[in-house]
Scaffold this motif. Structure first.
Motif, PDB file in Angstrom:
ATOM      1  N   ASN A 150      30.695  37.620  53.360  1.00  0.00           N
ATOM      2  CA  ASN A 150      30.132  38.497  52.316  1.00  0.00           C
ATOM      3  C   ASN A 150      28.654  38.251  52.070  1.00  0.00           C
ATOM      4  O   ASN A 150      28.149  37.153  52.295  1.00  0.00           O
ATOM      5  N   PRO A 209      39.198  34.158  47.863  1.00  0.00           N
ATOM      6  CA  PRO A 209      39.738  34.415  46.525  1.00  0.00           C
ATOM      7  C   PRO A 209      40.039  35.906  46.389  1.00  0.00           C
ATOM      8  O   PRO A 209      39.211  36.740  46.776  1.00  0.00           O
ATOM      9  N   TYR A 210      41.193  36.236  45.841  1.00  0.00           N
ATOM     10  CA  TYR A 210      41.651  37.631  45.774  1.00  0.00           C
ATOM     11  C   TYR A 210      42.028  37.943  44.335  1.00  0.00           C
ATOM     12  O   TYR A 210      42.936  37.326  43.774  1.00  0.00           O
ATOM     13  N   HIS A 212      27.211  48.722  41.341  1.00  0.00           N
ATOM     14  CA  HIS A 212      28.364  47.970  40.829  1.00  0.00           C
ATOM     15  C   HIS A 212      29.467  47.667  41.842  1.00  0.00           C
ATOM     16  O   HIS A 212      30.382  46.923  41.513  1.00  0.00           O
ATOM     17  N   GLY A 237      37.988  37.823  37.227  1.00  0.00           N
ATOM     18  CA  GLY A 237      37.271  37.059  38.268  1.00  0.00           C
ATOM     19  C   GLY A 237      36.553  37.983  39.232  1.00  0.00           C
ATOM     20  O   GLY A 237      35.399  37.756  39.612  1.00  0.00           O
ATOM     21  N   VAL A 262      35.729  47.812  47.517  1.00  0.00           N
ATOM     22  CA  VAL A 262      35.532  48.974  48.397  1.00  0.00           C
ATOM     23  C   VAL A 262      34.454  48.693  49.446  1.00  0.00           C
ATOM     24  O   VAL A 262      33.942  49.614  50.069  1.00  0.00           O
ATOM     25  N   THR A 315      40.336  42.561  38.290  1.00  0.00           N
ATOM     26  CA  THR A 315      40.526  41.386  37.435  1.00  0.00           C
ATOM     27  C   THR A 315      39.189  40.845  36.915  1.00  0.00           C
ATOM     28  O   THR A 315      38.126  41.139  37.474  1.00  0.00           O
ATOM     29  N   GLY A 323      42.142  41.639  42.298  1.00  0.00           N
ATOM     30  CA  GLY A 323      43.062  42.778  42.384  1.00  0.00           C
ATOM     31  C   GLY A 323      42.996  43.440  43.751  1.00  0.00           C
ATOM     32  O   GLY A 323      43.724  44.409  44.003  1.00  0.00           O
ATOM     33  N   GLY A 324      42.118  42.958  44.614  1.00  0.00           N
ATOM     34  CA  GLY A 324      41.986  43.561  45.949  1.00  0.00           C
ATOM     35  C   GLY A 324      41.424  44.970  45.908  1.00  0.00           C
ATOM     36  O   GLY A 324      41.628  45.759  46.822  1.00  0.00           O
ATOM     37  N   THR A 325      40.668  45.309  44.848  1.00  0.00           N
ATOM     38  CA  THR A 325      40.168  46.684  44.729  1.00  0.00           C
ATOM     39  C   THR A 325      38.773  46.855  45.340  1.00  0.00           C
ATOM     40  O   THR A 325      38.153  47.904  45.190  1.00  0.00           O
ATOM     41  N   GLY A 347      32.680  29.529  44.981  1.00  0.00           N
ATOM     42  CA  GLY A 347      33.877  28.823  44.557  1.00  0.00           C
ATOM     43  C   GLY A 347      34.877  29.823  44.000  1.00  0.00           C
ATOM     44  O   GLY A 347      34.668  31.036  44.091  1.00  0.00           O
ATOM     45  N   ILE A 348      35.933  29.269  43.412  1.00  0.00           N
ATOM     46  CA  ILE A 348      36.962  30.140  42.829  1.00  0.00           C
ATOM     47  C   ILE A 348      36.895  30.006  41.312  1.00  0.00           C
ATOM     48  O   ILE A 348      37.034  28.898  40.767  1.00  0.00           O
ATOM     49  N   GLU A 350      30.421  36.944  44.920  1.00  0.00           N
ATOM     50  CA  GLU A 350      31.358  37.547  45.883  1.00  0.00           C
ATOM     51  C   GLU A 350      32.232  36.503  46.584  1.00  0.00           C
ATOM     52  O   GLU A 350      32.465  36.568  47.788  1.00  0.00           O
ATOM     53  N   GLY A 351      32.682  35.528  45.817  1.00  0.00           N
ATOM     54  CA  GLY A 351      33.627  34.537  46.335  1.00  0.00           C
ATOM     55  C   GLY A 351      32.987  33.466  47.191  1.00  0.00           C
ATOM     56  O   GLY A 351      33.690  32.622  47.746  1.00  0.00           O
ATOM     57  N   ALA A 380      32.564  38.308  39.962  1.00  0.00           N
ATOM     58  CA  ALA A 380      32.109  38.028  41.332  1.00  0.00           C
ATOM     59  C   ALA A 380      31.412  39.221  41.977  1.00  0.00           C
ATOM     60  O   ALA A 380      30.688  39.049  42.961  1.00  0.00           O
ATOM     61  N   THR A 381      31.626  40.429  41.444  1.00  0.00           N
ATOM     62  CA  THR A 381      30.992  41.610  42.056  1.00  0.00           C
ATOM     63  C   THR A 381      29.948  42.277  41.150  1.00  0.00           C
ATOM     64  O   THR A 381      29.410  43.313  41.505  1.00  0.00           O
TER      65      THR A 381
HETATM   66  C1  LIG Z   1      39.372  53.441  42.857  1.00  0.00           C
HETATM   67  C2  LIG Z   1      38.328  52.419  42.609  1.00  0.00           C
HETATM   68  C3  LIG Z   1      37.476  52.570  41.511  1.00  0.00           C
HETATM   69  C4  LIG Z   1      36.492  51.617  41.261  1.00  0.00           C
HETATM   70  N1  LIG Z   1      35.707  51.758  40.151  1.00  0.00           N
HETATM   71  C5  LIG Z   1      34.818  50.800  39.832  1.00  0.00           C
HETATM   72  C6  LIG Z   1      34.044  50.881  38.643  1.00  0.00           C
HETATM   73  O1  LIG Z   1      34.162  51.839  37.859  1.00  0.00           O
HETATM   74  N2  LIG Z   1      33.186  49.869  38.370  1.00  0.00           N
HETATM   75  C7  LIG Z   1      33.066  48.791  39.194  1.00  0.00           C
HETATM   76  O2  LIG Z   1      32.308  47.885  38.879  1.00  0.00           O
HETATM   77  N3  LIG Z   1      33.752  48.706  40.341  1.00  0.00           N
HETATM   78  C8  LIG Z   1      34.634  49.653  40.672  1.00  0.00           C
HETATM   79  N4  LIG Z   1      35.372  49.554  41.829  1.00  0.00           N
HETATM   80  C9  LIG Z   1      35.159  48.411  42.719  1.00  0.00           C
HETATM   81  C10 LIG Z   1      36.043  47.183  42.377  1.00  0.00           C
HETATM   82  O3  LIG Z   1      37.086  47.563  41.526  1.00  0.00           O
HETATM   83  C11 LIG Z   1      35.191  46.114  41.735  1.00  0.00           C
HETATM   84  O4  LIG Z   1      34.359  45.547  42.713  1.00  0.00           O
HETATM   85  C12 LIG Z   1      36.007  45.009  41.042  1.00  0.00           C
HETATM   86  O5  LIG Z   1      35.128  44.220  40.288  1.00  0.00           O
HETATM   87  C13 LIG Z   1      36.768  44.126  42.001  1.00  0.00           C
HETATM   88  O6  LIG Z   1      37.681  43.354  41.254  1.00  0.00           O
HETATM   89  P1  LIG Z   1      38.998  42.733  41.920  1.00  0.00           P
HETATM   90  O7  LIG Z   1      39.638  41.857  40.918  1.00  0.00           O
HETATM   91  O8  LIG Z   1      39.822  43.803  42.497  1.00  0.00           O
HETATM   92  O9  LIG Z   1      38.336  41.836  43.053  1.00  0.00           O
HETATM   93  P2  LIG Z   1      38.718  41.752  44.595  1.00  0.00           P
HETATM   94  O10 LIG Z   1      38.556  43.081  45.213  1.00  0.00           O
HETATM   95  O11 LIG Z   1      40.003  41.066  44.749  1.00  0.00           O
HETATM   96  O12 LIG Z   1      37.551  40.794  45.108  1.00  0.00           O
HETATM   97  C14 LIG Z   1      36.222  41.194  45.112  1.00  0.00           C
HETATM   98  C15 LIG Z   1      35.335  39.975  45.400  1.00  0.00           C
HETATM   99  O13 LIG Z   1      35.419  39.086  44.307  1.00  0.00           O
HETATM  100  C16 LIG Z   1      35.872  37.799  44.729  1.00  0.00           C
HETATM  101  N5  LIG Z   1      36.758  37.262  43.694  1.00  0.00           N
HETATM  102  C17 LIG Z   1      37.821  37.848  43.114  1.00  0.00           C
HETATM  103  N6  LIG Z   1      38.372  37.029  42.216  1.00  0.00           N
HETATM  104  C18 LIG Z   1      37.642  35.883  42.232  1.00  0.00           C
HETATM  105  C19 LIG Z   1      37.717  34.646  41.538  1.00  0.00           C
HETATM  106  N7  LIG Z   1      38.650  34.399  40.626  1.00  0.00           N
HETATM  107  N8  LIG Z   1      36.794  33.691  41.832  1.00  0.00           N
HETATM  108  C20 LIG Z   1      35.825  33.919  42.745  1.00  0.00           C
HETATM  109  N9  LIG Z   1      35.706  35.052  43.431  1.00  0.00           N
HETATM  110  C21 LIG Z   1      36.607  36.036  43.175  1.00  0.00           C
HETATM  111  C22 LIG Z   1      36.607  38.062  46.036  1.00  0.00           C
HETATM  112  O14 LIG Z   1      36.612  36.931  46.863  1.00  0.00           O
HETATM  113  C23 LIG Z   1      35.792  39.187  46.623  1.00  0.00           C
HETATM  114  O15 LIG Z   1      34.677  38.671  47.284  1.00  0.00           O
HETATM  115  C24 LIG Z   1      36.344  50.500  42.123  1.00  0.00           C
HETATM  116  C25 LIG Z   1      37.211  50.360  43.204  1.00  0.00           C
HETATM  117  C26 LIG Z   1      38.181  51.303  43.442  1.00  0.00           C
HETATM  118  C27 LIG Z   1      39.110  51.122  44.603  1.00  0.00           C
END
Ligand SMILES: Cc1cc2nc3c(=O)[nH]c(=O)nc-3n(C[C@H](O)[C@H](O)[C@H](O)COP(=O)(O)OP(=O)(O)OC[C@H]3O[C@@H](n4cnc5c(N)ncnc54)[C@H](O)[C@@H]3O)c2cc1C
Length: 560
Positions: A527, A116-117, A487, A192, A123, A190, A119-121, A252-253, A248-249, A196-197
């Motif tokens: 994960n 599941p993806y 976090h 989700g 780290v 996002t 925003g792909g953010t 499920g989704i 962390e995915g 998940a994180t």
């Molecule tokens: C520049 C930068 C700054 C950041 N600052 C912060 C901050 O201030 N606070 C913070 O908490 N984090 C921060 N982060 C980390 C990151 O943004 C978080 O972990 C965020 O919650 C990930 O969200 P995402 O939608 O990008 O998830 P993704 O990176 O796409 O996925 C993260 C995990 O969640 C799972 N996932 C995503 N969507 C779903 C879904 N719908 N159902 C089930 N599983 C799912 C994925 O499979 C993966 O395991 C930062 C990252 C960066 C690059």
């Protein structure tokens, strides 16, 4: 358009002033940038997809490359060098819950893994496909980004799980509400992904972490669909919502997420204070939290971070005046900046700020009013862009975060900073390190440490430098009483260290939970748990008598 190998929208640049680059060069030496590979070039080298065709799945090599890695420093190196070991075999773009259920069924038929993806953010390597016999299908949630229901009376909002920060706020604010979740990755991460994180936003002190905001939703799994009802509170046994948080995915989704929302604050302000030293700043924060003063943010920079921000500012005239004022009022070398946020009703905010000023005066704090706070608010999402600015100047930047009790805050900070400063001694390289406290609780706080180092002459040398830095600081965290993450989560990069935070029995329970929802280990099985932990349980069966000590020994060896 979003940059494929870096942060932000193409064309949104934040150059640093000349004097800031000189400052950095004086500290750690001049930087030399590395050459980057174009997306088109990387895409031509991508292996053929192992997946059959499906109407929801895109197998275009360029799309697959764009979804291959997240935003850890190692991810950036992989993308910028073009050395991306694994890309997904396809990227699916579901538009409904039914589409997701269809994809889960198809994954069984195709014998493929799913990621599941949001925003792909990530780290910590969460969304990176792993090498293996099975193909990988990345499931982008980007088309599930609508406000689906708004219960204005109960302050509950239901969104598609792929809704990003700006989409959440725009859709809520149009009705006079806010979620109040503002991680620094706000622009792309996002709902989700936050759930998940176990994400935390900049104003978590006021609005709560995502654990407080997450009220329920729908989880689509290999065992069927689960509706997590948003009761205000209940005493009905263990709550599955708790398991979904931080999963962390792996379970499920999440297709829909229900969140607790707030009315838009009528008043909001951010103020700047300076304390003569770190101990005074810490004591003031601790007092404010333990007296339950209703603030929405406290962010205390240690002396090196305070100094770095003053030096890097592009408003050097204003900084000179500020410095004169601070010196006059007793905040000299070693001073620490505290940013304070208040949000809510005007009278309540004024009262909270007054209470904080009273505490601050006791600890020698200097009130500089709203100017610094306003600057911070204006640029609150700018730091990730500076990663690219510094990269272009030949410097690598990364951050680590943890949390611990107040009792250990100081020793942990020192251990983390020392570990980073000395990690590249063998390479005769200097590292610029600085820390702030980003989230405060009555019992303790999270530490957020940034390190800046020079890129090596090649990508391999740069990766080796980063690996040394990351290993050294993680080691310091777990041996000095910090959690593996406050976090950012566990993902792949922190899983080896998880046994320092959770013991064997807890890891077994988590593993059993994952196996219940995902018996064939298709969903993000890389994960969370230490390497080989699941494999061992799958082959022997997860019984309470399993002796996992040798697996845990392997992992704690890395920790110890
Ligand atoms: C520049 C930068 C700054 C950041 N600052 C912060 C901050 O201030 N606070 C913070 O908490 N984090 C921060 N982060 C980390 C990151 O943004 C978080 O972990 C965020 O919650 C990930 O969200 P995402 O939608 O990008 O998830 P993704 O990176 O796409 O996925 C993260 C995990 O969640 C799972 N996932 C995503 N969507 C779903 C879904 N719908 N159902 C089930 N599983 C799912 C994925 O499979 C993966 O395991 C930062 C990252 C960066 C690059």
């Amino acid at each position: 358009m979003q940059r494929w190998n870096s942060w932000g929208e193409a064309g949104h640049d934040y150059p640093l002033p000349e004097h800031a680059l000189h400052y950095l060069a004086d500290l750690i030496g001049p930087g030399y940038p590395l050459e980057e590979v174009l997306l088109e070039t990387v895409s031509t080298k991508v292996a053929e997809s192992r997946l059959a065709n499906h109407s929801l799945v895109n197998k275009d090599p360029e799309v697959r490359v764009c979804y291959a890695r997240g935003h850890s420093f190692a991810d950036w190196l992989a993308k910028k060098s073009g050395q991306i070991e694994m890309v997904p075999d396809g990227v699916a773009f579901p538009e409904s819950r039914d589409d997701i259920l269809q994809l889960l069924e198809w994954a069984e038929q195709m014998d493929c893994n799913l990621i599941p993806y949001g925003g792909g953010t990530s780290v910590v390597g969460h969304i990176n496909p792993q090498a293996g016999a099975r193909p990988t299908l990345t499931v982008s949630m980007s088309r599930l980004s609508q406000l689906l229901a708004l219960d204005k009376e109960s302050l509950l909002a239901t969104f598609g799980a792929g809704t990003t920060g700006p989409q959440v706020e725009a859709q809520l604010q149009a009705h006079g509400f806010t979620l109040g979740h503002f991680p620094q990755s706000f622009e792309y991460s996002t709902l989700g992904g936050w759930v998940a994180t176990r994400s935390s936003g900049q104003q978590s002190l006021g609005y709560g972490r995502i654990e407080t905001l997450f009220a329920g939703g729908r989880l689509e799994t290999f065992q069927g669909s689960y509706y997590l009802r948003p009761f205000p509170a209940e005493s009905a046994g263990p709550d599955l919502k708790e398991c979904v948080l931080g999963s962390e995915g792996r379970l499920g989704i999440l297709s829909e997420v229900i969140v607790n929302i707030s009315r838009l604050p009528r008043f909001e302000a951010f103020y700047g204070l300076f304390f003569p030293d770190w101990q005074a700043g810490i004591a003031a924060c601790q007092q404010a939290l333990q007296q339950r003063i209703p603030l929405s943010m406290l962010r205390l920079s240690a002396p090196e971070e305070t100094e770095t921000f003053l030096r890097l500012s592009d408003k050097q005239n204003a900084i000179r005046w500020l410095e004169k004022l601070l010196v006059m009022r007793g905040a000299k070398a070693g001073r620490c900046q505290l940013l304070v946020g208040v949000s809510g009703e005007k009278a309540q905010c004024h009262h909270a700020w007054k209470q904080l000023r009273r505490i601050s005066r006791f600890y020698g704090g200097v009130n500089t009013g709203q100017l610094i706070g306003q600057q911070w608010q204006r640029h609150r999402y700018r730091n990730p862009y500076l990663r690219e600015t510094l990269w272009q100047a030949g410097y690598g930047v990364d951050t680590v975060e943890t949390a611990t009790q107040w009792l250990h805050i100081d020793s942990l900070r020192q251990a983390m900073e020392q570990a980073l400063r000395s990690a590249l001694h063998d390479d005769a390289e200097q590292v610029h390190v600085f820390t702030h406290i980003s989230h405060c609780y009555a019992q303790g706080a999270s530490l957020y440490t940034t390190f800046v180092f020079r890129l090596g002459e090649t990508y391999d040398i740069t990766l080796a430098r980063w690996q040394k830095l990351k290993a050294a600081v993680m080691q310091a965290i777990v041996t000095h009483g910090g959690t593996v993450s406050h976090h950012h989560g566990v993902g792949v990069d922190h899983r080896t260290f998880l046994p320092s935070t959770k013991d064997e029995q807890q890891l077994k329970a988590i593993s059993a939970l994952c196996q219940h929802f995902d018996p064939n280990a298709r969903l993000c099985a890389h994960n969370l748990l230490p390497p080989n932990f699941d494999i061992l349980l799958t082959t022997t069966g997860p019984t309470a008598s399993d002796d996992l000590s040798h697996v845990l020994k392997d992992t704690t060896d890395v920790v110890a």
